[in-house]
Each structure stands twice: as C-alpha cells, then as structure tokens.
Write an enzyme that holds these catalytic residues in place. Structure first.
Site, PDB file in Angstrom:
ATOM      1  CD  GLU A 192       1.036 -10.348   3.691  1.00  0.00           C
ATOM      2  OE1 GLU A 192       0.633 -10.468   2.782  1.00  0.00           O
ATOM      3  OE2 GLU A 192      -0.185 -10.538   4.849  1.00  0.00           O
TER       4      GLU A 192
ATOM      5  CD  GLU B 189       4.563  -5.041   4.294  1.00  0.00           C
ATOM      6  OE1 GLU B 189       4.240  -6.176   3.929  1.00  0.00           O
ATOM      7  OE2 GLU B 189       4.325  -3.839   3.967  1.00  0.00           O
TER       8      GLU B 189
ATOM      9  CB  CYS C 100      -4.127 -12.785  -0.458  1.00  0.00           C
ATOM     10  SG  CYS C 100      -3.190 -12.527   1.142  1.00  0.00           S
TER      11      CYS C 100
ATOM     12  CB  SER D 135       0.589  -6.468   3.496  1.00  0.00           C
ATOM     13  OG  SER D 135       2.397  -6.851   2.604  1.00  0.00           O
TER      14      SER D 135
ATOM     15  CE  LYS E 212      -7.138 -13.070  -5.823  1.00  0.00           C
ATOM     16  NZ  LYS E 212      -5.517 -12.273  -5.231  1.00  0.00           N
TER      17      LYS E 212
ATOM     18  CD  GLU F 139      -5.240  -9.176  -7.609  1.00  0.00           C
ATOM     19  OE1 GLU F 139      -5.287 -10.060  -7.691  1.00  0.00           O
ATOM     20  OE2 GLU F 139      -4.541  -8.369  -6.571  1.00  0.00           O
TER      21      GLU F 139
ATOM     22  CD  GLU G 261      -2.751  -0.246  -9.120  1.00  0.00           C
ATOM     23  OE1 GLU G 261      -2.649   0.824 -10.784  1.00  0.00           O
ATOM     24  OE2 GLU G 261      -4.269  -0.215  -8.254  1.00  0.00           O
TER      25      GLU G 261
ATOM     26  CB  CYS H 211     -10.624 -17.939  -1.164  1.00  0.00           C
ATOM     27  SG  CYS H 211      -8.968 -17.045  -0.463  1.00  0.00           S
TER      28      CYS H 211
END
Lengths: 157, 577
Positions: free
Chosen positions: B277, B280, B297, B317, B358, B361, B366, B504
C-alpha cells in the site's frame, strides 16, 4: 397494458416534479401504487435510489400503512368499510360473507386473481352504512344476504 | 442554565440540558434502562423512551416519566425508586417477557442478556400475562448475522446504530402494532455493530467454530491460524481481564491447545499490506493519479463503497486486507517454500478476528487463490472465547506461548492496524522511510491518532513533501467525507476508513461489556495497542526481516507482477444488488 418502462417513466416524472425530495416519500408511494397497482421490492428500490434514502426505510413506510400493498391486487378490489357507523350496522358480517364466498381472508386475493378483499375505515358515506366499495363504485346499505348477488355482477368482468 | 433538581431527597445543581438519567448517573444513582444506548465515541445517544423501563416519579406529574428522555427542570422533585416506580417497571418487564420466548436455558445470550438482568433486578418471579408470541421463535441466517425476531424487544438500538452511526440503513422497523418487526437486512455491510448493541439474543453472529473443530479433528487437514492485531488486547476480557490487557502469549498457547498445527500472526499480513500500500501511495503521489488513496483493509467499508459509491471505486487501494494477504501467502509461499510440500487443498486457514465482516470477506470469489478460498474460516474473538470455555481452558492462567517462526515476525506498525488511524500511520512510516533514503527519524505520527470520527492532519514526509491525510471511522462520517470528495469541497492525499467507530478495537466481533461505557473499553484497547507498538523492536513495516525474505525469495518487489496476482484485488459495483 403499459410497459414497465412507461410506468417507471411516469413515476420518475412525478418524483422529479417533487425535486426528488425524500420528505415526499408517502406521496410518491401513493402515486407508485396508482401506477403499478402495488409496491413490489423493485419499485421500492427504484424509489429509494431516486430520492436517496435506504430501501429499508421505504419498506418500513410501505409495511406501516395498511393502504400500501406489496402483493398485486386482483382485477376487482372490494373494500368493506369497518368504520364505526358501518360496523354497528353489521359490516363485519358483510365482510365475513365475502370471505366465505371468495374463500379468502381479508387482505388477500383470490387464486384466479379476480378479487382482492380489503377493509377500510370510513369512506365518508355513513348515511349509507354499511358501505362496500368495489372498484371505486359504492354499494350502500349492504346486507350479508346480498353479497352473493353483488359478487355475481363482477364475476364476469 | 443551572437548575436545582431533587433526586431521591438529594439536591443537585446541574445544567437544564441534562436528562434525569444523566444527572442520576453522574451522582451514582442507578436507574435501570433497556432501550437507552449511549455511544459517546460516535457522539450519539439513543433515547427513544420506548421500553419504559427507566420511568421515574416526578412530583406534580400524573404519569411516570422516562428518565432517559426527560430533561431536568428547576425545582423538579424526582423519585427514582419507590413502590409505584418499582411496580411499574416490573409490569413493563413482565409485559415484555409475555411476548418473549422462555428458552433462556439454551439461549446463546443467556448471562449477557439485558432483559434477563432486568427480570432479575426487578424481581420478576412469574409472567402473569399469557398469549401468543408476535413472531415465530426461529433463527434466520442473513449473511454473517443470525436473527431471531421473537427475541426482539423493539428497543430500536440496532436500527439507530445502522442508520445514525453507520448510515448503512440496512434495517428499519416495519409493519406496526403487535406485528412490528425489524426488517430483514438489505445491503448489509456486515459490520456487526447491530449485534454489539442488541440487548437480547435477537441478533447474534454466525458461529463457525463447530466447522473449525471438525477440521481440527480431521487428520488429513493441515489447520493453521493467524491472529489479527486487535484480538490480542480484547480476548482476555472474556476471561475477566481488563480491556486492553496484552494477552498475545496466552492467546498463542490457547490456539495451540485447541489443536492448530501452526499459530501465526496476521500482523505479518499487515506489514505486507503496508509494503504494497505504501508503494501504491508513493506511486499515486508521484503520478498524481487516483488521489486520494483510500485504505481497503476493512471489508465492511469495502461493501459500503461498493453499494453506495461505485463511482469512487478507483480510489480504494487495490491491496487485499491483511487477513487475505496472510492467507494467500499461507496457501502459496508457505505451502510451496516453507511447508514441506503441503498441498494447499489440504490446508485449512483460519483467522482470529475482531470482526464478523471478515467472514463475508472470506467468501468473496475474487479473493480466491488458485481456485481455493484463501481464508477458510474466520472466527471472532467472541466465538473463540466461547470455544475455549467449551474446551475447559483456563485462559487467564495459561503460560505465554510464542508464534511459530516464519510468517510471524511483525513490527509495531502492524499492531496499530487495530486502532483508527493506525493503517495510515503505518503506511506513512514506510512511505516516509523510503522517500527519505531509507531513513526515518521520528516513527510516531501522533497527529493521526485519536478517537473522534473524522480527523485531518497534514504530515511532513520529507523536507519538501507534505501529505494531507484524513482518518475516518464510523460510516456516517465516511459518507460525509466521500460526498465532500465527490463535490470537490475536500481534497486529500490519503484517507483511512474503518467501518467501526474507533477501528477494529471496537469491531463487531469483539467482547461486549455490560458494565462499562463503550468509549472506555475502546480507549483501553487503543492504549493497549499503542503500548505494544511502543515496545516493539521494529516499528516500520519495511524493516521486517521476514517480509524482506518473502520479497527476496518469492514476490520480487512491492507491486511486482507476482505481488499483484496474489496480494491485490478488485472491487465490484453493487449499486443494483
């Protein structure tokens, strides 16, 4: 029969005439139900996107007011008035007779899609109590024994 | 304006903007509540006065008044606990219970249920009202959330959090009267904040630990686990330890005891995320394209932008989250190079997370690696704690264990991912070090720390480069920032967005506290995390030797072709979902 696109175009025009104002949600739902006959999720989502609110809010309003419906209505919509005047004059028995003959409960539509049976509170014609409105046409001083003959008139519509 | 109010014969002089409940609380007078919810971290107070549990007697008023929604006034005389008040409160709870399943014995919320607590506190010995339940007593699974509407008391907390704090609006009250029910979630982003505030067992998260147990018992499977930064300062709370206590060592021991072959640290994935990141970010800053870079994230935040701002999907990102980066490396690099030829098909990668988004996720197509889900199961801190209790593990008295070597070295920059502002600080540390010829004098970028929902800071990275940063937590705040970016009234170089207020440490899978203000819990966990960071030998991600090794032996360099293939992803326009 109008196409879906035409119906959505009419709805969009109406919403835009109200500047896509989320405060006008109820008026928009009214119009949408007038156009589509009912308010399926796809219409609710469309309205939500258009006025920038979450669809859950639209859904909350649709399910709160008994006027709004998410199931398509039958060809003939029967409204039995259960307002005070009609009620004391026996509209409950009239409603039950409709339920018995149509084999559906209040709020439902017959399997053949011919009739939707609903009730409402006062149409402002208390002198005619008990009142039944079918497709906007008013029947006054209705007796339970007359329900069969009233239905027969609409059976072949 | 200061006014004099008498509560239970004590006279207090307080501002008239305060409610009876606030004044009582301030002076140590307990008034029971149910629907009331204070979310100081989000500057939000939910006081619909709908449950009527907090009613008090106010002299001169015929009816009892809800303490949560009644402001104090000059000369007001309040009794918070007399026979009439006690009777009325008890009747209120009896009525609530008359429309509530009586299966506390097998209810997952038992012992943590506010309704149960109230029944005990108010001395409800029987439920005198009989009648049918308004909703059927059954559990409905919606994504990562389990709902049982028959256990709902219609306090409206979940709806308030979903709409006011998160601006997600996935749920609302629907129908009316006895039929009123909270609607099925729509375009839910899985943050789990509704689960965190539900006073009863009406909203729970999905439990994957039984599947994990099954995998652990299967000898043909190689089951490994990695632990997110925020879990190490909260897991102890489920075992009577103070919020913020660093239980990393005990957590590692406990994970080994339940049978994981290897115990790794998601922190390694966080350091790796920063490498990708920060690179990037530097590229985007140099080319001045696709700015601001927004962190990616947080899977809750990603779902939010996919549903609500698909036109801005070029900004996040492309980095996978630390969970997915770690799991991808486990099933490729580790399996190939380190794992003595384990077939990834036989690997089961579990993550321990502060989060329930999560879980969603893990299921994203993908994010698959060579056709396999990178992370097989994600379990929350709450789930793991319940598992440890089933296993009879005395967590508080465990010896400290150490993570398995390889894929576990981490820097303090990875730990702070747990806190709002942490990811951007971690990225800034590495980017600044690179841009200053591998030299970084000051590691701490305190300007981005804090707890308020939106923070801005301009940080000097090199002598002639300053970056404008924004840190956001809570999605209603994110919505405002995104709207400002869209209409051109705000411009930043980089933004960190976390769905949960505070980041978090306040995730939707974290332990729930009944007896502590949430803001104090969050602050304690935040402090715990910064303390861990401060004491780490290495504090900048690019200094992590195992990360260097990974690039040397496998990935090449940050943002290389291979890194893109395994560590980056793309996002989907879900506007029409």
């Amino acid at each position: 029969m109008r196409t879906n696109e035409e119906m959505f175009a009419e709805l969009d025009e109406f919403i835009e005439s109200l500047n896509n104002d989320p405060e006008e949600l109820i008026a928009i739902l009214h119009r949408a139900q007038g156009i589509f006959g009912y308010l399926p999720m796809v219409v609710q989502k469309h309205i939500a996107n258009k006025i920038g609110v979450n669809v859950s809010k639209v859904y909350g309003v649709v399910t709160f007011y008994s006027f709004f419906t998410m199931v398509p209505k039958g060809e003939n919509v029967i409204n039995v008035c259960l307002g005070t005047a009609c009620f004391v004059r026996g509209s409950q028995q009239v409603l039950e007779k409709f339920e018995e003959l149509l084999k559906i409960k209040n709020g439902h539509t017959t399997e053949d899609g011919k009739f939707t049976l609903t009730s409402l509170r006062c149409v402002g014609a208390c002198a005619l109590a008990p009142v039944v409105q079918i497709n906007g046409e008013t029947h006054g001083k209705v007796k339970a024994s007359e329900v069969a003959s009233i239905l027969a008139k609409y059976q072949n519509n | 304006m200061l006014v004099k109010v008498t509560i239970n014969n004590q006279v207090f002089e307080e501002d008239s903007s305060l409610t009876i409940l606030q004044v009582a609380k301030k002076h140590g007078i307990h008034i029971p509540t149910l629907c009331y919810l204070k979310k100081e971290e989000s500057c939000f107070e939910h006081k619909p006065a709908s449950c009527r549990v907090c009613v008090v007697e106010v002299k001169g008023k015929n009816n009892l008044l809800p303490a949560c929604a009644t402001n104090i006034a000059d000369g007001m005389v309040v009794s918070t606990n007399n026979a009439r008040v006690r009777n009325e409160r008890r009747t209120v709870v009896e009525l609530l219970l008359s429309n509530h399943p009586k299966d506390c014995l097998t209810c997952e919320k038992s012992g943590k249920c506010l309704l149960q607590d109230l029944a005990i506190e108010l001395g409800v010995k029987e439920i005198p009202f009989d009648g049918p339940l308004s909703q059927e007593n059954k559990t409905i699974v919606n994504g990562v959330i389990r709902r049982n509407p028959s256990k709902c008391v219609l306090c409206g907390r979940c709806v308030a959090v979903c709409n006011a704090i998160q601006s997600v609006g996935a749920i609302s009250a629907s129908k009316r009267g006895f039929a009123t029910v909270i609607s099925e979630p729509n375009n839910c982003i899985n943050c789990g904040q509704c689960v965190q505030v539900c006073p009863t067992g009406a909203l729970l998260q999905v439990d994957d630990t039984y599947k994990i147990e099954k995998a652990l018992a299967d000898e043909s499977k190689y089951v490994i686990v990695h632990t997110a930064p925020a879990t190490r300062v909260s897991l102890g709370e489920e075992f009577g330890m103070e919020p913020g206590t660093d239980v990393t060592g005990k957590m590692v021991t406990a994970l080994r005891m339940v049978g994981f072959k290897k115990v790794f640290d998601t922190n390694f994935g966080a350091d790796l995320t920063i490498m990708e990141e920060a690179k990037e970010l530097v590229t985007r800053l140099q080319t001045k394209q696709n700015l601001p870079l927004i962190t990616s994230c947080c899977p809750g935040w990603i779902k939010f932008i996919e549903y609500n701002y698909p036109e801005l999907l070029h900004l996040p990102s492309t980095c996978k989250s630390p969970q997915e980066m770690f799991s991808s490396m486990a099933k490729t690099y580790y399996a190939e190079k380190m794992g003595m030829g384990i077939d990834p098909k036989n690997m089961v990668v579990v993550s321990l997370m502060p989060c329930i988004a999560k879980k969603d996720e893990c299921r994203r197509d993908e994010l698959k690696v060579n056709g396999l889900p990178a992370t097989d199961y994600s379990m929350s801190v709450k789930e793991f704690a319940a598992m440890l209790k089933r296993y009879g593990i005395d967590f508080a008295n465990l010896e400290d264990g150490k993570y398995d070597s390889t894929l576990s070295d981490s820097t303090g920059a990875a730990d702070i991912f747990a806190n709002t502002g942490g990811v951007i600080e971690a990225a800034t540390r590495t980017a600044a070090k690179w841009l200053n010829g591998n030299n970084l004098e000051k590691v701490d970028f305190e300007a981005v720390r804090g707890l308020s929902g939106t923070r801005e800071a301009t940080v000097k990275v090199t002598d002639d480069l300053s970056v404008k940063l924004c840190v956001v937590s809570g999605l209603a705040n994110a919505r405002k920032v995104l709207d400002a970016i869209k209409d051109g009234t705000a411009s930043y170089d980089a933004i960190e967005i976390m769905a949960c207020p505070g980041g978090c440490v306040n995730g939707g899978g974290q332990p729930i506290h009944k007896d502590m203000e949430q803001i104090d819990v969050i602050r304690a966990r935040q402090a715990g995390i910064y303390n861990i960071d401060k004491n780490k030998k290495m504090r900048v991600s690019c200094d992590n030797p195992e990360i260097k090794e990974l690039y040397d032996n496998y990935l090449g360099e940050p943002n290389s072709h291979k890194a893109h293939e395994l560590l980056h992803t793309h996002f989907l326009n879900r506007k029409d979902d």
